[in-house]
Design an enzyme around this catalytic site. Structure first.
Site, mmCIF file in Angstrom:
data_model
loop_
_atom_site.group_PDB
_atom_site.id
_atom_site.type_symbol
_atom_site.label_atom_id
_atom_site.label_comp_id
_atom_site.label_asym_id
_atom_site.label_seq_id
_atom_site.Cartn_x
_atom_site.Cartn_y
_atom_site.Cartn_z
ATOM 1 N N GLY A 41 27.635 -6.596 14.906
ATOM 2 C CA GLY A 41 28.019 -7.494 15.990
ATOM 3 C C GLY A 41 29.522 -7.682 15.980
ATOM 4 O O GLY A 41 30.174 -7.507 14.939
ATOM 5 N N GLN A 70 37.659 -11.586 17.960
ATOM 6 C CA GLN A 70 37.973 -10.839 16.731
ATOM 7 C C GLN A 70 38.984 -9.724 16.978
ATOM 8 O O GLN A 70 39.587 -9.218 16.034
ATOM 9 C CB GLN A 70 36.701 -10.253 16.104
ATOM 10 C CG GLN A 70 35.794 -11.321 15.508
ATOM 11 C CD GLN A 70 34.565 -10.697 14.888
ATOM 12 O OE1 GLN A 70 33.589 -10.435 15.576
ATOM 13 N NE2 GLN A 70 34.619 -10.445 13.593
ATOM 14 N N CYS A 112 31.370 -10.850 7.446
ATOM 15 C CA CYS A 112 32.051 -10.818 8.736
ATOM 16 C C CYS A 112 33.227 -9.861 8.651
ATOM 17 O O CYS A 112 33.955 -9.868 7.659
ATOM 18 C CB CYS A 112 32.540 -12.225 9.086
ATOM 19 S SG CYS A 112 33.463 -12.314 10.624
ATOM 20 N N LEU A 113 33.409 -9.045 9.691
ATOM 21 C CA LEU A 113 34.523 -8.094 9.692
ATOM 22 C C LEU A 113 35.870 -8.815 9.636
ATOM 23 O O LEU A 113 36.867 -8.231 9.220
ATOM 24 C CB LEU A 113 34.459 -7.201 10.939
ATOM 25 C CG LEU A 113 33.207 -6.328 11.066
ATOM 26 C CD1 LEU A 113 33.216 -5.560 12.371
ATOM 27 C CD2 LEU A 113 33.079 -5.383 9.886
ATOM 28 N N GLU A 158 27.947 -14.518 16.215
ATOM 29 C CA GLU A 158 28.920 -14.040 17.220
ATOM 30 C C GLU A 158 29.277 -15.146 18.213
ATOM 31 O O GLU A 158 30.432 -15.271 18.628
ATOM 32 C CB GLU A 158 28.389 -12.807 17.961
ATOM 33 C CG GLU A 158 28.031 -11.598 17.086
ATOM 34 C CD GLU A 158 29.110 -11.202 16.093
ATOM 35 O OE1 GLU A 158 30.305 -11.453 16.340
ATOM 36 O OE2 GLU A 158 28.752 -10.655 15.032
ATOM 37 N N HIS A 215 31.867 -17.343 16.902
ATOM 38 C CA HIS A 215 33.231 -16.806 17.041
ATOM 39 C C HIS A 215 33.859 -17.269 18.359
ATOM 40 O O HIS A 215 35.065 -17.513 18.426
ATOM 41 C CB HIS A 215 33.217 -15.269 17.027
ATOM 42 C CG HIS A 215 33.251 -14.659 15.654
ATOM 43 N ND1 HIS A 215 34.284 -14.862 14.775
ATOM 44 C CD2 HIS A 215 32.384 -13.822 15.021
ATOM 45 C CE1 HIS A 215 34.050 -14.175 13.645
ATOM 46 N NE2 HIS A 215 32.898 -13.542 13.772
HETATM 47 ZN ZN ZN Z 1 32.009 -12.371 12.330
#
Ligand code: ZN
Length: 184
Positions: A46, A51, A95-96, A138, A141
């Site tokens: 996701g 981001q 999380c990226l 997500e 975010h």
């Molecule tokens: Zn994330």
């Protein structure tokens, strides 16, 4: 074209509340395709527009493609909102945008999400378990919330210290390699 860079904690842009999307124009379609490209490349399941530095309410989710035999079948959701949630579960999240860290987070076990697709059509998705977790993560975010904002203060502050140390080390390494370079 180069992939968009994923912002990493503690980048302040991750804390912004993203704006709802009005008209779905070419810029939004391009952003959706950029998000998918980054998500599959990382790889992730996701990704949310903030981001990559775009404060608009757009997310992509694909929780099945990385499973054995799974195929790419992404959800691209414009202005997603949780309209119903049921139960609770604990899931280990990463999380990226939060490098080198995982933690257990308590979320709703099932959610109903209402959103628009890229054609402007209204969708309702009933999700459970991993997909429900991913949608909640997500959508968080879009409100400037990271999963580390949903863990204990102690665990969070241990991570923040570790991350600051890692960033200092990176800076020192960079400083060493560019020492003596002309500053223009
Ligand atoms: Zn994330």
């Amino acid at each position: 074209m180069a992939l968009r860079e994923v912002l990493q904690f503690p980048d302040a842009r991750l804390k912004r509340v993203s704006k709802p999307i009005g008209e779905i124009d070419d810029a939004i379609r391009q952003l959706a395709s950029d998000l998918l490209e980054v998500m599959y490349d990382e790889p992730g399941i996701g990704l949310a527009a903030p981001q990559v530095g775009e404060a608009v309410r757009l997310i992509v989710v694909d929780t099945e493609w990385s499973q054995p035999g799974g195929e790419r079948n992404p959800l691209v959701l414009v202005n997603p909102e949780i309209v119903e949630s049921h139960g609770t579960l604990v899931w280990t999240e990463g999380c990226l945008s939060v490098p080198d860290f995982e933690a257990d987070v308590t979320r709703a076990e099932r959610v109903r999400v209402r959103a628009r697709d890229l054609d402007g059509k209204t969708l309702e998705i009933d999700a459970e378990e991993l997909q429900a977790v991913c949608l909640q993560h997500e959508i968080d975010h879009l409100d400037g919330i990271l999963f580390i904002d949903r863990i204990s203060r102690l665990k969070r502050s241990l991570y923040v210290q570790k991350r600051k140390k890692a960033l200092r080390r990176e800076q020192e390494d960079e400083g060493a390699s560019t020492a003596g370079a002309a500053r223009l």
